[in-house]
Scaffold this active site. Structure first.
Site, PDB file in Angstrom:
ATOM      1  N   PRO A   2       0.841  -1.209   0.000  1.00 55.54           N
ATOM      2  CA  PRO A   2       0.000   0.000   0.000  1.00 55.54           C
ATOM      3  C   PRO A   2       0.875   1.259   0.000  1.00 55.54           C
ATOM      4  CG  PRO A   2      -0.603  -1.504   1.797  1.00 55.54           C
ATOM      5  CD  PRO A   2       0.672  -2.004   1.212  1.00 55.54           C
ATOM      6  N   GLU A   3       0.536   2.202  -0.870  1.00 53.29           N
ATOM      7  CA  GLU A   3       1.285   3.456  -0.949  1.00 53.29           C
ATOM      8  C   GLU A   3       0.375   4.593  -0.459  1.00 53.29           C
ATOM      9  OE1 GLU A   3       3.181   3.878  -4.810  1.00 53.29           O
ATOM     10  OE2 GLU A   3       3.248   1.714  -5.067  1.00 53.29           O
ATOM     11  N   LYS A  60       3.641   6.433   4.243  1.00 58.64           N
ATOM     12  CA  LYS A  60       2.830   5.205   4.181  1.00 58.64           C
ATOM     13  C   LYS A  60       2.453   4.720   5.568  1.00 58.64           C
ATOM     14  CE  LYS A  60       5.692   3.785   0.269  1.00 58.64           C
ATOM     15  NZ  LYS A  60       6.701   2.807  -0.150  1.00 58.64           N
ATOM     16  N   ARG A 265      14.300  -2.965  -8.074  1.00 61.97           N
ATOM     17  CA  ARG A 265      12.852  -2.776  -8.196  1.00 61.97           C
ATOM     18  C   ARG A 265      12.452  -2.787  -9.666  1.00 61.97           C
ATOM     19  NH1 ARG A 265      10.834  -0.495  -3.495  1.00 61.97           N
ATOM     20  NH2 ARG A 265       8.898  -1.353  -4.283  1.00 61.97           N
TER      21      ARG A 265
END
Ligand SMILES: [Zn+2]
Length: 275
Positions: A2-3, A60, A265
């Site tokens: 979740p961002e 976050k 990433r």
């Protein structure tokens, strides 16, 4: 993970339903949350009888404030969920903490399959110190001038890493960094310090637009994300590059979206549109 938009959605849902409620019980159901407490943490029992005075987001992270200057600092990390459910609802083995209230049928549960998340029981002053030490400014509170300053200050970082670095700017993760860079037509490998005035302005506007639109659609539901009431978000339908490797670019409609690793990433972008 979740961002900012997902965490903001959760926080808004919880704030509306929990502010002013008094705690009947707070328990950890799994020893790993105990192990993640930092020195000087309180025992969960201390929250009994306290009233929730506020719930907010920073980056976050979620901060729940109680009277008596107590707080809970929650990070959902990869698979964490913080949601309200009927007290009678069966709990599975991935539910690691539970907060019950007086005169309220629902309880707040923290569920986390991969167990990277944490719930820290700290004084509000300690939480404030920690977030100010670990997190840069909020992208939606930053001015264009402040944004440009940060681009120059950390000019040797690639744009993807610059956006992901929570100490530079807080709340952006892998999905939104790709979506922001695509809409700004900037290559994720570019150095932050290499942008001209126009490009810096495009990145600033793109970040604001993408994050605001994602908040209005209650976030992106990829894998485990659900909001405070267990509902999925809608922004995943607006993703233009994230997880679209090999598909036609939605802007030029000729190139295919490619995936490259930057600092480990996965990063999705159009090699033609993003320069
Ligand atoms: Zn393209």
């Amino acid at each position: 993970m979740p961002e900012l938009p997902e965490v903001e959605t959760i926080v808004r849902g919880l704030r509306a339903r929990l502010t002013g409620r008094r705690v009947k019980a707070f328990v950890f159901l799994s020893p790993h949350l105990e192990k993640k407490q930092v020195p000087g943490s309180f025992r969960p029992e201390i929250y009994q009888g306290r009233k929730i005075t506020g719930i907010r987001r920073r980056g976050k992270m979620i901060i729940i404030s109680f009277d008596g200057q107590l707080g809970l600092l929650v990070h959902l990390k990869m698979t964490g969920q913080l949601f309200l459910t009927d007290a009678g609802q069966k709990m599975d083995k991935h539910t690691h903490a539970c907060l019950k209230f007086y005169r309220f049928k629902k309880e707040l549960r923290f569920r986390d399959i991969r167990k990277f998340g944490f719930v820290n029981c700290l004084a509000l002053t300690r939480i404030e110190e920690k977030i100010n030490r670990d997190l840069g400014p909020e992208p939606l509170s930053l001015s264009l001038a402040g944004f440009k300053l940060l681009l120059n200050k950390h000019g040797q970082k690639r744009l993807k890493n610059w956006l992901l670095d929570q100490k530079i700017i807080a709340g952006i993760g892998n999905i939104y960094s790709d979506e922001i860079l695509f809409r700004a037509r900037l290559n994720p490998f570019r150095l932050a310090g290499s942008l001209d005035e126009k490009e810096a302005g495009r990145l600033f506007q793109s970040a604001r637009r993408v994050l605001k639109e994602a908040i209005s659609l209650k976030g992106s539901s990829i894998s485990d994300y659900v909001d405070a009431l267990g509902n999925r978000g809608g922004f995943q339908k607006r993703h233009q590059v994230y997880a679209r490797e090999g598909k036609n670019c939605l802007r030029c409609r000729q190139e295919k979206i490619i995936r490259r690793k930057i600092n480990g990433r996965s990063t999705y972008f159009c090699p033609a549109c993003q320069s």
